[in-house]
Design a protein around this motif. Sequence first.
Motif, PDB file in Angstrom:
ATOM      1  N   PHE A 137      -1.161   6.995 -37.907  1.00 40.36           N
ATOM      2  CA  PHE A 137      -1.669   5.661 -37.706  1.00 40.36           C
ATOM      3  C   PHE A 137      -1.391   5.577 -36.186  1.00 40.36           C
ATOM      4  N   PHE A 138      -0.134   5.955 -35.614  1.00 37.62           N
ATOM      5  CA  PHE A 138       0.087   5.908 -34.382  1.00 37.62           C
ATOM      6  C   PHE A 138       0.893   6.904 -33.441  1.00 37.62           C
ATOM      7  N   TYR A 139       0.686   6.859 -32.298  1.00 40.13           N
ATOM      8  CA  TYR A 139       1.336   7.682 -31.457  1.00 40.13           C
ATOM      9  C   TYR A 139       2.380   6.955 -30.820  1.00 40.13           C
ATOM     10  N   ILE A 140       3.609   7.109 -30.930  1.00 40.08           N
ATOM     11  CA  ILE A 140       4.773   6.398 -30.307  1.00 40.08           C
ATOM     12  C   ILE A 140       5.306   6.751 -28.828  1.00 40.08           C
ATOM     13  N   GLU A 141       4.796   5.969 -27.917  1.00 45.29           N
ATOM     14  CA  GLU A 141       5.252   6.612 -26.368  1.00 45.29           C
ATOM     15  C   GLU A 141       5.975   5.331 -25.733  1.00 45.29           C
ATOM     16  N   HIS A 142       7.266   5.858 -25.625  1.00 41.94           N
ATOM     17  CA  HIS A 142       8.272   4.796 -24.857  1.00 41.94           C
ATOM     18  C   HIS A 142       8.233   3.508 -25.823  1.00 41.94           C
ATOM     19  N   GLY A 143       8.240   3.522 -27.029  1.00 39.15           N
ATOM     20  CA  GLY A 143       8.169   2.301 -27.948  1.00 39.15           C
ATOM     21  C   GLY A 143       6.817   1.533 -28.095  1.00 39.15           C
ATOM     22  N   GLU A 144       5.745   2.200 -27.442  1.00 38.20           N
ATOM     23  CA  GLU A 144       4.474   1.622 -27.409  1.00 38.20           C
ATOM     24  C   GLU A 144       3.531   2.208 -28.492  1.00 38.20           C
ATOM     25  N   LEU A 145       3.057   1.580 -29.267  1.00 35.81           N
ATOM     26  CA  LEU A 145       2.246   2.131 -30.605  1.00 35.81           C
ATOM     27  C   LEU A 145       0.594   2.255 -30.136  1.00 35.81           C
ATOM     28  N   VAL A 146       0.354   3.716 -29.841  1.00 38.53           N
ATOM     29  CA  VAL A 146      -1.010   4.113 -29.653  1.00 38.53           C
ATOM     30  C   VAL A 146      -1.836   4.525 -30.677  1.00 38.53           C
ATOM     31  N   PRO A 147      -2.821   3.721 -31.059  1.00 37.82           N
ATOM     32  CA  PRO A 147      -3.588   3.830 -32.411  1.00 37.82           C
ATOM     33  C   PRO A 147      -4.106   5.328 -32.046  1.00 37.82           C
ATOM     34  N   MET A 148      -4.264   5.944 -33.468  1.00 42.78           N
ATOM     35  CA  MET A 148      -4.781   7.262 -33.801  1.00 42.78           C
ATOM     36  C   MET A 148      -5.846   7.041 -34.869  1.00 42.78           C
ATOM     37  N   ASP A 149      -5.409   7.189 -36.001  1.00 47.48           N
ATOM     38  CA  ASP A 149      -6.548   7.364 -37.164  1.00 47.48           C
ATOM     39  C   ASP A 149      -6.440   6.037 -37.829  1.00 47.48           C
TER      40      ASP A 149
END
Length: 389
Positions: A137-149
Amino acid sequence: MKKNSYYQKLKYLKKYLKKQQGLERKIKFCHFYNLAYKNGVANSRLERISTEYTDDYFADTGVSRPEKEWYYQRGIPTFKKDWYGLTKDNYNDFISDFDFYNADNYLHNRQLIRWFDYKLTTYYVLSPFKAFMPQHFFYIEHGELVPMDIELNRYGKAEDVFELVTKTPIALKSCSGGHGKGFYKLVERSGKYYVNNKETSAQDVSSLIASLDDYILTEYSVPHKVFRDACGEDSFAVLRTVSVFDKNDGPQITAILIRLGSSAAGLVSDYDGCINCGVDLETGKLFGPVMRGGDDQGIIIGTPVKAHPDTGVDLETLTVPRFDELTDLVKKVSAHLAMTPYLVMDIIPTDDGFDLLEINSHGQVRILENFFPFRKNKYNLNAFKTRDW
């Protein structure tokens, strides 16, 4: 010996010695470090060998200390003796650590190793097999949720996660590292949230997500009902497969193991309380279950069990459902990645099929060799340079 290599060896030895408590342990660590170095072990694995053998020397493995050195000289920690049924007549059926970790046996070049040492990269490398992976669902970068699938044309928010977890359990996994370190399982039951089976407030869940960096947030793969019934509803069931893409015969499966959970094991599969079973390569039937122990001594002890300790189910009556589909999947992935000929995959058998979790670039075989001695398989021997000791 090149000077820079020798000085690098000394530099890292000094660093690693700080972790060893007491003069006797430091002396033994140096002995094993030099032994591994002289036998061609890759620099990146010198600490692993030295630590494991030092722990083994000071642990009660059923082998006397004077006798232990015979095993160490051949690249064998003595905890394997009882676990494998290893004797001085059959020990060459098993691969020596000095061969397995030898620099010449790292079969993937440095660029290709990156495919498997980073979970986000692995996901995209395996995109043709998306149907056989948990949804990411998401990649988490420094607490932020980057959308994936996921159908979301913006960064995610905590409420998006809370909506997801009402539909499916969630897994939070670090993109680097292994052995379940930093793993979180998030579930929702009757409006309450649970992290690693402990009730947690919504605010604490939000804080946890905000604290994470370089993580993936995926669907949690629930094991097949066969294994939930046998081991408990919240227990894990993780298949580990070993495959070799042979230059002449193509993809070959050389070993399959399943790791089963128990109430003593917790959420991750590489520690005490986990039950390891061999899986017959033709039928998918489980055999030879052993319960893992020895973590407190830094070794592995395999204690034979027949029935599951929590449910009483005879584990040797179980068969991996849809086994032909599993072997077909493993061989297709092996062929897809033929330029990386040795692959060790972790796969969850689910009610709908199989979820491929990760691939190890040089996956250890020590938890498999009691079921499938490495050097008794011709395809393993074709891929690795090994010696009689």
